[in-house]
Design an enzyme around this catalytic site. Structure first.
Site, PDB file in Angstrom:
ATOM      1  N   TRP A 157       0.824  -1.224   0.000  1.00 17.96           N
ATOM      2  CA  TRP A 157       0.000   0.000   0.000  1.00 17.96           C
ATOM      3  C   TRP A 157       0.851   1.264   0.000  1.00 17.96           C
ATOM      4  CZ3 TRP A 157      -5.083   1.920   0.765  1.00 17.96           C
ATOM      5  CH2 TRP A 157      -5.182   3.196   1.355  1.00 17.96           C
ATOM      6  N   ASP A 202      -0.207   9.297   0.451  1.00 15.29           N
ATOM      7  CA  ASP A 202       0.499  10.594   0.461  1.00 15.29           C
ATOM      8  C   ASP A 202       1.915  10.666  -0.150  1.00 15.29           C
ATOM      9  OD1 ASP A 202      -1.588  10.743   2.242  1.00 15.29           O
ATOM     10  OD2 ASP A 202      -0.458  11.774   3.788  1.00 15.29           O
ATOM     11  N   GLN A 238       4.044   7.473   1.830  1.00 13.17           N
ATOM     12  CA  GLN A 238       3.572   6.637   2.915  1.00 13.17           C
ATOM     13  C   GLN A 238       3.448   5.211   2.379  1.00 13.17           C
ATOM     14  OE1 GLN A 238       2.232   7.973   6.422  1.00 13.17           O
ATOM     15  NE2 GLN A 238       4.182   8.656   5.628  1.00 13.17           N
ATOM     16  N   TRP A 244      -3.630   0.047   4.496  1.00 10.08           N
ATOM     17  CA  TRP A 244      -2.835   0.943   5.331  1.00 10.08           C
ATOM     18  C   TRP A 244      -2.376   0.180   6.574  1.00 10.08           C
ATOM     19  CZ3 TRP A 244      -2.658   3.038  10.190  1.00 10.08           C
ATOM     20  CH2 TRP A 244      -1.898   4.204  10.341  1.00 10.08           C
ATOM     21  N   PHE A 248       4.831   8.971   9.810  1.00 12.47           N
ATOM     22  CA  PHE A 248       3.771   9.597   9.022  1.00 12.47           C
ATOM     23  C   PHE A 248       4.361  10.636   8.059  1.00 12.47           C
ATOM     24  CE2 PHE A 248      -0.552   8.845  11.343  1.00 12.47           C
ATOM     25  CZ  PHE A 248      -0.314   7.494  11.342  1.00 12.47           C
ATOM     26  N   ARG A 252       0.760  16.840  12.841  1.00  8.04           N
ATOM     27  CA  ARG A 252       1.535  16.042  11.872  1.00  8.04           C
ATOM     28  C   ARG A 252       1.794  16.750  10.541  1.00  8.04           C
ATOM     29  NH1 ARG A 252      -3.425  13.532  12.663  1.00  8.04           N
ATOM     30  NH2 ARG A 252      -4.898  13.689  10.930  1.00  8.04           N
ATOM     31  N   GLU A 295      -4.889  18.309   7.101  1.00  4.32           N
ATOM     32  CA  GLU A 295      -3.699  17.462   6.958  1.00  4.32           C
ATOM     33  C   GLU A 295      -2.797  18.032   5.864  1.00  4.32           C
ATOM     34  OE1 GLU A 295      -4.913  13.097   8.260  1.00  4.32           O
ATOM     35  OE2 GLU A 295      -5.757  13.544   6.304  1.00  4.32           O
ATOM     36  N   TRP A 333      -9.726   8.303   0.625  1.00  2.00           N
ATOM     37  CA  TRP A 333      -9.766   7.482   1.847  1.00  2.00           C
ATOM     38  C   TRP A 333     -11.077   6.729   1.984  1.00  2.00           C
ATOM     39  CZ3 TRP A 333      -5.852   5.744   4.305  1.00  2.00           C
ATOM     40  CH2 TRP A 333      -4.696   6.496   4.490  1.00  2.00           C
TER      41      TRP A 333
HETATM   42  C1  FRU Z   1      -3.128  11.995   4.972  1.00  2.00           C
HETATM   43  C2  FRU Z   1      -2.618  11.323   6.233  1.00  2.00           C
HETATM   44  C3  FRU Z   1      -1.606  12.206   6.920  1.00  2.00           C
HETATM   45  C4  FRU Z   1      -0.790  11.217   7.718  1.00  2.00           C
HETATM   46  C5  FRU Z   1      -0.761  10.039   6.769  1.00  2.00           C
HETATM   47  C6  FRU Z   1      -0.726   8.709   7.453  1.00  2.00           C
HETATM   48  O1  FRU Z   1      -3.597  11.121   4.005  1.00  2.00           O
HETATM   49  O2  FRU Z   1      -3.697  10.986   7.072  1.00  2.00           O
HETATM   50  O3  FRU Z   1      -2.155  13.221   7.711  1.00  2.00           O
HETATM   51  O4  FRU Z   1       0.479  11.694   8.007  1.00  2.00           O
HETATM   52  O5  FRU Z   1      -1.898  10.126   5.957  1.00  2.00           O
HETATM   53  O6  FRU Z   1      -0.480   7.679   6.546  1.00  2.00           O
END
Ligand code: FRU
Length: 483
Positions: free
Chosen positions: A38, A41, A57, A65, A100, A163, A218, A301
């Site tokens: 997976w 971001d 990510q 995830w 993250f 974050r 975010e 998401w």
């Molecule tokens: C955005 C998010 C970020 C976080 C990451 C975690 O898609 O939620 O805020 O750092 O993904 O994977």
């Protein structure tokens, strides 16, 4: 607390031993996609030693995830990406739940990664900011990590939602904007500075949501372009507002003036960035020739739908150059994409109440530019990823000046959202429509990037026909470039 279950060696070994099971034929041709498992971001988008680096990510071990690692890629031209070994794993007592999102810069030949370390167990959850420094392949986390903790935030700020640092350097000072949740439960953007990457000072909250634009924000990105400042945000729990913002995870930008001495950002104008079904958490970098380029994660998401038979999930958008004109941030696919055209077909035609097809246009990997005359036109439809069974549509209703992306016929096996609409006005009675399709990705650029709509389709590859339906009369010019 000691929940450390992962390490870099394990992740790198897993990649090497398992990547062969992924069928590369199923991957997009010119879009960066997950090596295995997976991705979400884009992270650490930067230029280092004359090459572009992009991290993201990453949970290599499954298509869902999970504890976040950072995958790593580099490129000479923003289109063809070389996959590099995993850069970060959640292997310390300050990031054991995940490394993250974050960003990167080149600081005098050192590649600086700034990311969020997350810890979580039954008792406690915390997000803090951390640094790792490397040579473009291997990165060492600072002994002093975490270098920013939530306790220096204004009173009432969340220590859990804190974050996605975006770092930059001005003169001899490093700055970083970090997303945070304020006492009222909605987003705020905190600015920090440091002279040595280790000791950081809180400067100001440069923008607060006040529950007006979603809830938590975010992935902030903050940069200057054409003497204006831009803040890109990915709000969670947005409420729909007309055709501008859709519900759920959204993406917006706000343009304004930034007072560098008082650390105050005065916003003037906020708009959605991309109006498609699958676009989130975009991040920018500046190229050596001065272009501000943006990449987004092409997935949603709440609505994601990678077919279960794939061994991977996650695709990044085509990198887009940002240009500010007519009070709007235009997004234009980077010029380098043109080096990947294998063939170009041009057709110019007058069409009246007819559906037009040309056998040469069949493809699922193309960059199609269509210009239509809207004067005597009621409706114009481009059907693509089409065969007898499937069909995806771009529809333009001239009188309403309404564009619709419609993937209801794309063969999606989930009960998910399949349509999105936007307002777009013709210019001098013409509408310019550019559609880049790379197997599963559909990126629509209207009026040369004035508005964009990015969405996924996982329609069977045999559905590769294209047709043009004209209700009314129009001169149309079609240019199809094949990859
Ligand atoms: C955005 C998010 C970020 C976080 C990451 C975690 O898609 O939620 O805020 O750092 O993904 O994977």
């Amino acid at each position: 607390m000691n929940n450390i279950k992962y390490n870099l060696e394990k992740a790198r070994k897993y990649e090497v031993e398992n990547m062969d099971i992924i069928n590369d034929d199923k991957k997009p041709l010119i879009h960066l996609s997950s090596p295995i498992g997976w991705i979400n971001d884009p992270n650490g988008f930067s230029v280092f030693k004359d090459e572009y680096h992009l991290f993201c990510q990453y949970h290599p071990y499954s298509k869902a995830w999970g504890p976040m690692h950072w995958a790593h890629f580099k490129s000479k031209d923003l289109i063809k990406w070389e996959h590099l070994p995993v850069a970060l794993a959640p292997d310390t007592n300050y990031d054991s739940f995940g490394c993250f999102s974050g960003s990167a810069i080149d600081d005098n030949g050192k590649h600086i990664l700034m990311y969020t370390g997350v810890i979580k167990d039954d008792e406690k959850e915390r997000q803090t900011q951390c640094i790792a420094i490397g040579d473009g392949i291997n990165y060492k986390k600072l002994e002093q990590n975490p270098i920013i903790k939530g306790d220096i935030l204004p009173k009432g700020s969340s220590l859990v939602d804190f974050r996605d640092p975006k770092i930059w350097k001005e003169d001899d000072t490093f700055y970083s904007v970090v997303a945070n949740r304020a006492e009222d439960g909605s987003g705020q953007i905190a600015l920090f500075s440091s002279k040595n990457l280790i000791d950081w000072e809180f400067k100001n909250i440069i923008l607060s949501c006040n529950n007006e634009l979603g809830k938590m924000w975010e992935c902030p990105d903050f940069f200057e372009l054409d003497n204006k400042h831009f803040l890109i945000l990915s709000p969670q729990e947005m409420e729909q507002q007309g055709l501008e913002y859709h519900g759920g995870n959204c993406n917006v930008y706000t343009v304004g003036d930034y007072d560098k001495n008082k650390f105050i950002f005065n916003k003037h104008n906020t708009q959605a960035l991309d109006y498609g079904l699958d676009f989130y958490a975009p991040q920018t970098t500046i190229t050596s020739d001065g272009r501000r380029v943006l990449v987004g994660w092409m997935q949603s998401w709440d609505n994601h739908m990678t077919p279960y038979e794939f061994g991977w999930s996650g695709i990044m958008s085509i990198p887009r150059q940002l240009v500010y004109k007519n009070d709007r941030l235009y997004q234009i696919p980077v010029e380098e994409i043109k080096n990947y055209y294998k063939d170009t077909i041009t057709i110019q035609k007058y069409i009246e109440n007819e559906t037009f097809e040309d056998k040469r246009l069949f493809s699922r990997t193309f960059d199609l530019v269509v210009e239509i005359d809207v004067n005597d036109l009621d409706e114009f439809i481009i059907n693509f990823a089409k065969n007898q069974r499937y069909n995806t549509k771009f529809i333009y209703k001239c009188k309403e000046q309404l564009a619709i992306f419609d993937r209801n016929g794309a063969g999606i096996r989930k009960d998910c959202l399949n349509e999105r609409k936007i307002n777009i006005t013709s210019i001098d009675n013409k509408l310019n429509i550019r559609i880049i399709v790379d197997k599963y990705t559909v990126e629509i650029f209207l009026n040369n990037g004035y508005k964009t709509m990015s969405s996924l389709i996982y329609t069977n590859m045999e559905a590769n026909q294209i047709s043009f339906e004209v209700k009314g009369k129009s001169n149309i010019i079609i240019n199809q470039n094949l990859f």
